[in-house]
Scaffold this motif. Structure first.
Motif, PDB file in Angstrom:
ATOM      1  N   GLY A   1       8.631  -6.088 -61.519  1.00 53.47           N
ATOM      2  CA  GLY A   1       8.788  -7.204 -60.593  1.00 53.47           C
ATOM      3  C   GLY A   1      10.187  -7.334 -60.039  1.00 53.47           C
ATOM      4  N   ALA A   2      11.190  -7.212 -60.888  1.00 56.27           N
ATOM      5  CA  ALA A   2      12.579  -7.332 -60.441  1.00 56.27           C
ATOM      6  C   ALA A   2      12.935  -6.205 -59.475  1.00 56.27           C
ATOM      7  N   GLN A   3      12.477  -5.003 -59.785  1.00 53.92           N
ATOM      8  CA  GLN A   3      12.741  -3.882 -58.890  1.00 53.92           C
ATOM      9  C   GLN A   3      11.973  -4.046 -57.582  1.00 53.92           C
ATOM     10  N   GLY A   4      10.802  -4.664 -57.657  1.00 48.69           N
ATOM     11  CA  GLY A   4      10.025  -4.928 -56.458  1.00 48.69           C
ATOM     12  C   GLY A   4      10.779  -5.799 -55.470  1.00 48.69           C
ATOM     13  N   LYS A   5      11.543  -6.765 -55.974  1.00 47.40           N
ATOM     14  CA  LYS A   5      12.341  -7.633 -55.097  1.00 47.40           C
ATOM     15  C   LYS A   5      13.415  -6.824 -54.381  1.00 47.40           C
ATOM     16  N   ILE A   6      14.006  -5.892 -55.105  1.00 45.53           N
ATOM     17  CA  ILE A   6      15.026  -5.022 -54.507  1.00 45.53           C
ATOM     18  C   ILE A   6      14.378  -4.121 -53.458  1.00 45.53           C
ATOM     19  N   LEU A   7      13.247  -3.535 -53.815  1.00 47.21           N
ATOM     20  CA  LEU A   7      12.538  -2.678 -52.864  1.00 47.21           C
ATOM     21  C   LEU A   7      12.150  -3.461 -51.618  1.00 47.21           C
ATOM     22  N   TYR A   8      11.679  -4.688 -51.813  1.00 41.72           N
ATOM     23  CA  TYR A   8      11.276  -5.519 -50.681  1.00 41.72           C
ATOM     24  C   TYR A   8      12.418  -5.653 -49.679  1.00 41.72           C
ATOM     25  N   VAL A   9      13.611  -5.948 -50.187  1.00 44.98           N
ATOM     26  CA  VAL A   9      14.773  -6.098 -49.312  1.00 44.98           C
ATOM     27  C   VAL A   9      15.094  -4.777 -48.625  1.00 44.98           C
ATOM     28  N   LEU A  10      15.035  -3.683 -49.373  1.00 42.08           N
ATOM     29  CA  LEU A  10      15.365  -2.382 -48.793  1.00 42.08           C
ATOM     30  C   LEU A  10      14.293  -1.912 -47.801  1.00 42.08           C
ATOM     31  N   TRP A  11      13.053  -2.325 -47.984  1.00 44.30           N
ATOM     32  CA  TRP A  11      12.030  -1.992 -46.996  1.00 44.30           C
ATOM     33  C   TRP A  11      12.323  -2.698 -45.678  1.00 44.30           C
TER      34      TRP A  11
ATOM     35  N   ILE B   1      19.792   4.229 -50.111  1.00 44.09           N
ATOM     36  CA  ILE B   1      18.778   4.782 -49.220  1.00 44.09           C
ATOM     37  C   ILE B   1      17.482   4.947 -50.006  1.00 44.09           C
ATOM     38  N   LEU B   2      16.408   4.404 -49.472  1.00 43.87           N
ATOM     39  CA  LEU B   2      15.102   4.559 -50.108  1.00 43.87           C
ATOM     40  C   LEU B   2      14.614   5.996 -49.988  1.00 43.87           C
ATOM     41  N   THR B   3      13.971   6.464 -51.037  1.00 37.39           N
ATOM     42  CA  THR B   3      13.352   7.788 -51.000  1.00 37.39           C
ATOM     43  C   THR B   3      11.973   7.669 -50.362  1.00 37.39           C
ATOM     44  N   GLU B   4      11.401   8.807 -50.025  1.00 34.03           N
ATOM     45  CA  GLU B   4      10.041   8.810 -49.488  1.00 34.03           C
ATOM     46  C   GLU B   4       9.066   8.226 -50.505  1.00 34.03           C
ATOM     47  N   ARG B   5       9.318   8.506 -51.772  1.00 33.68           N
ATOM     48  CA  ARG B   5       8.461   7.963 -52.837  1.00 33.68           C
ATOM     49  C   ARG B   5       8.431   6.437 -52.775  1.00 33.68           C
ATOM     50  N   ALA B   6       9.603   5.830 -52.618  1.00 34.20           N
ATOM     51  CA  ALA B   6       9.683   4.368 -52.550  1.00 34.20           C
ATOM     52  C   ALA B   6       9.012   3.838 -51.290  1.00 34.20           C
ATOM     53  N   LYS B   7       9.193   4.532 -50.192  1.00 33.91           N
ATOM     54  CA  LYS B   7       8.583   4.085 -48.933  1.00 33.91           C
ATOM     55  C   LYS B   7       7.064   4.066 -49.038  1.00 33.91           C
ATOM     56  N   LYS B   8       6.511   5.010 -49.785  1.00 35.82           N
ATOM     57  CA  LYS B   8       5.057   5.085 -49.947  1.00 35.82           C
ATOM     58  C   LYS B   8       4.509   3.954 -50.817  1.00 35.82           C
ATOM     59  N   LEU B   9       5.380   3.281 -51.568  1.00 37.58           N
ATOM     60  CA  LEU B   9       4.947   2.200 -52.460  1.00 37.58           C
ATOM     61  C   LEU B   9       4.863   0.850 -51.752  1.00 37.58           C
ATOM     62  N   GLN B  10       5.344   0.776 -50.534  1.00 35.86           N
ATOM     63  CA  GLN B  10       5.392  -0.504 -49.833  1.00 35.86           C
ATOM     64  C   GLN B  10       4.015  -1.143 -49.703  1.00 35.86           C
TER      65      GLN B  10
ATOM     66  N   LYS C   1       1.402  -0.832 -51.654  1.00 36.00           N
ATOM     67  CA  LYS C   1       0.984  -1.372 -52.961  1.00 36.00           C
ATOM     68  C   LYS C   1       1.681  -2.702 -53.234  1.00 36.00           C
ATOM     69  N   TYR C   2       2.982  -2.749 -52.946  1.00 37.88           N
ATOM     70  CA  TYR C   2       3.750  -3.973 -53.174  1.00 37.88           C
ATOM     71  C   TYR C   2       3.193  -5.108 -52.315  1.00 37.88           C
ATOM     72  N   GLU C   3       2.877  -4.809 -51.061  1.00 38.58           N
ATOM     73  CA  GLU C   3       2.361  -5.844 -50.167  1.00 38.58           C
ATOM     74  C   GLU C   3       1.017  -6.375 -50.652  1.00 38.58           C
ATOM     75  N   GLN C   4       0.190  -5.518 -51.254  1.00 38.31           N
ATOM     76  CA  GLN C   4      -1.088  -5.971 -51.801  1.00 38.31           C
ATOM     77  C   GLN C   4      -0.858  -6.938 -52.967  1.00 38.31           C
ATOM     78  N   VAL C   5       0.073  -6.592 -53.849  1.00 33.11           N
ATOM     79  CA  VAL C   5       0.379  -7.463 -54.989  1.00 33.11           C
ATOM     80  C   VAL C   5       0.989  -8.772 -54.488  1.00 33.11           C
ATOM     81  N   SER C   6       1.870  -8.682 -53.511  1.00 36.97           N
ATOM     82  CA  SER C   6       2.484  -9.885 -52.947  1.00 36.97           C
ATOM     83  C   SER C   6       1.440 -10.796 -52.318  1.00 36.97           C
ATOM     84  N   GLN C   7       0.456 -10.200 -51.648  1.00 41.52           N
ATOM     85  CA  GLN C   7      -0.606 -11.012 -51.047  1.00 41.52           C
ATOM     86  C   GLN C   7      -1.419 -11.714 -52.133  1.00 41.52           C
ATOM     87  N   GLU C   8      -1.673 -11.014 -53.219  1.00 39.21           N
ATOM     88  CA  GLU C   8      -2.395 -11.638 -54.334  1.00 39.21           C
ATOM     89  C   GLU C   8      -1.588 -12.802 -54.910  1.00 39.21           C
ATOM     90  N   MET C   9      -0.260 -12.615 -55.003  1.00 40.33           N
ATOM     91  CA  MET C   9       0.599 -13.712 -55.483  1.00 40.33           C
ATOM     92  C   MET C   9       0.557 -14.886 -54.516  1.00 40.33           C
TER      93      MET C   9
END
Length: 143
Positions: free
Chosen positions: A34-44, A93-102, A104-112
């Motif tokens: 979850g904490a890393q998700g917040k960081i990823l969210y900002v970087l996305w 800089i986000l990696t391609e791996r991280a970009k592909k997770l966006q 999934k994160y948005e689905q979890v965020s929508q559920e929240m």
């Protein structure tokens, strides 16, 4: 008048974090917590930024972020590269791996969001978020 805003916001943050982690586990998302998700969210939203800028955007101290970013870099989610204009700074800089997770994160965020706003109408949500923004602006003025 007795108020509880700080207490309630703290409770929402703590319990909401636990629920978010449960949803990540249920969806078998183990690439980030979850904490890393917040960081990823900002970087996305804004990739190629400095740690200092990220610190401001996520509201975490640079020292707190450093160890989190270390783990994220080890997990292949981001890279740190020297700033071309200032070698003392690193750019994230986000990696391609991280970009592909966006997605999934948005689905979890929508559920929240569905959990947060269960039983609220659109007008109530809009009004509530305006109040939260005012509270945030008030405390930012004092920081």
């Amino acid at each position: 008048m007795k108020t509880q805003a700080g207490f309630l916001i703290s409770q929402i943050k703590q319990i909401g974090g636990r629920v978010f982690e449960k949803i990540l586990a249920k969806e078998q998302i183990d690439e980030f917590n979850g904490a890393q998700g917040k960081i990823l969210y900002v970087l996305w939203q804004k990739d190629h930024i400095s740690i200092v800028e990220l610190s401001v955007l996520v509201g975490l101290a640079k020292t707190t972020l450093t160890s989190m970013l270390d783990r994220m870099e080890e997990n292949g989610l981001l890279e740190r590269v020297p700033d071309a204009d200032d070698r003392r700074k690193c750019i994230l800089i986000l990696t391609e791996r991280a970009k592909k997770l966006q997605e999934k994160y948005e689905q979890v965020s929508q559920e929240m969001n569905d959990i947060y706003y269960q039983g609220f109408c659109e007008e109530e949500i809009k009004e509530f978020e305006q109040y939260l923004q005012r509270v945030l602006n008030n405390i930012k003025e004092k920081s």
